[in-house]
Design a protein around this motif. Structure first.
Motif, short mmCIF file in Angstrom:
data_model
loop_
_atom_site.label_atom_id
_atom_site.label_comp_id
_atom_site.label_asym_id
_atom_site.label_seq_id
_atom_site.Cartn_x
_atom_site.Cartn_y
_atom_site.Cartn_z
N GLU A 20 1.02 -0.90 -0.39
CA GLU A 20 0.18 0.03 0.06
C GLU A 20 1.24 1.13 -0.17
O GLU A 20 0.54 2.29 -0.54
CB GLU A 20 -0.88 0.32 1.24
CG GLU A 20 -2.58 -0.77 1.12
CD GLU A 20 -3.41 -0.81 2.23
OE1 GLU A 20 -4.32 -0.88 1.29
OE2 GLU A 20 -3.10 -0.54 3.21
N ALA A 23 1.90 1.89 -3.47
CA ALA A 23 0.76 2.16 -4.26
C ALA A 23 0.78 3.97 -3.67
O ALA A 23 0.40 4.32 -4.82
CB ALA A 23 -0.24 1.79 -4.07
N VAL A 34 -2.25 1.60 -10.74
CA VAL A 34 -1.72 1.45 -9.61
C VAL A 34 -2.75 -0.61 -9.59
O VAL A 34 -3.80 0.18 -9.05
CB VAL A 34 -1.25 1.54 -7.90
CG1 VAL A 34 -0.44 0.63 -7.46
CG2 VAL A 34 -0.45 2.12 -8.25
N LEU A 36 -3.10 -3.23 -7.08
CA LEU A 36 -2.80 -4.05 -5.98
C LEU A 36 -3.14 -5.28 -5.89
O LEU A 36 -4.55 -5.67 -5.82
CB LEU A 36 -3.34 -3.10 -4.41
CG LEU A 36 -2.62 -2.18 -3.81
CD1 LEU A 36 -3.34 -1.85 -2.33
CD2 LEU A 36 -0.58 -2.41 -3.43
N GLY A 184 7.98 3.54 -5.02
CA GLY A 184 6.94 3.70 -5.75
C GLY A 184 7.31 4.83 -7.09
O GLY A 184 6.94 5.15 -8.03
#
Ligand SMILES: Cc1cc2nc3c(=O)[nH]c(=O)nc-3n(C[C@H](O)[C@H](O)[C@H](O)COP(=O)(O)O)c2cc1C
Length: 199
Positions: A20, A23, A34, A36, A184
């Protein structure tokens, strides 16, 4: 719109928190989406991993980031089942030239987490992908642990939390969270550079 896919396994939630945080770093770049994708044990039948919707999303992605807890000095079996499935993609080389990166979480400070990242980079190489390092210097020599890369990992992002015997809600160390967010952001930068370069 550029697209990043994060495919990972997490049992007790720490690796999920890393996913997370990565992301959110990707999102901090404009025009990037993104996906997940958390690997579940139910996707593995008779030892074979499969999930059509994941496979489609991975195919559409400009970059794929691999994540797993480190178990017994390597990637968890659930992640490995997915990686073994990917041999079917390997035959077509359809992930070739996508960007790749990796992250892992362990309970020990070292815990042989590097071995998991080495495996992810070899997986990416077998697919002809382009590995992106986090590119964050570590400041541990001056005793700082709340900044990026407190575990001194240069191949991929590492996170560490001591074993959670009380079964508390999983938490990420602030330095590890920052490392994930920076990674990220960094990876999304390279996705945009490559997509705008007409290579
Ligand atoms: C079967 C098993 C093997 C493990 N082996 C290691 C290891 O080799 N190195 C390490 O640092 N932690 C090891 N651990 C601790 C896990 O890495 C840690 O619990 C995990 O990163 C938590 O991630 P999660 O909350 O995303 O499941 C192991 C845990 C299990 C259950």
């Amino acid at each position: 719109m550029s697209k990043v896919a994060i495919i990972y396994f997490s049992s007790t939630g720490h690796t999920h928190l890393m996913a997370e945080a990565i992301a959110s770093g990707v999102y901090s770049r404009a025009n990037t989406s993104v996906d997940l994708m958390r690997i579940e044990g139910s996707q593995i039948i008779d030892g074979r991993w499969s999930d059509e919707s994941f496979i489609e999303s991975l195919q559409m992605a400009d970059a794929i980031i691999f994540g797993s807890p480190t178990y017994m000095g390597g990637a968890a079996a659930q992640f490995k089942a997915f990686a073994d499935y990917s041999s079917e993609i390997w035959f077509q080389q359809s992930w070739k030239d996508k960007l790749a990166g990796g992250f892992t979480h362990g309970a020990a400070l070292s815990g042989d987490k590097l071995s998991t990242l080495v495996y992810f980079s070899i997986l990416a190489a077998q697919h002809g992908m382009i590995w992106v390092n986090p590119g964050e210097i570590d400041y541990t020599a001056r005793g700082t642990t709340d900044e990026t890369n407190r575990l001194g990992s240069y191949l991929g992002v590492m996170g560490q939390t001591y074993l959670n015997f009380e079964r508390k809600e999983p938490e990420l160390h602030p330095g590890d969270r920052l490392s994930c967010e920076h990674f990220g952001h960094h990876l999304a930068k390279w996705v945009h550079r490559i997509n705008s370069s007409n290579l």
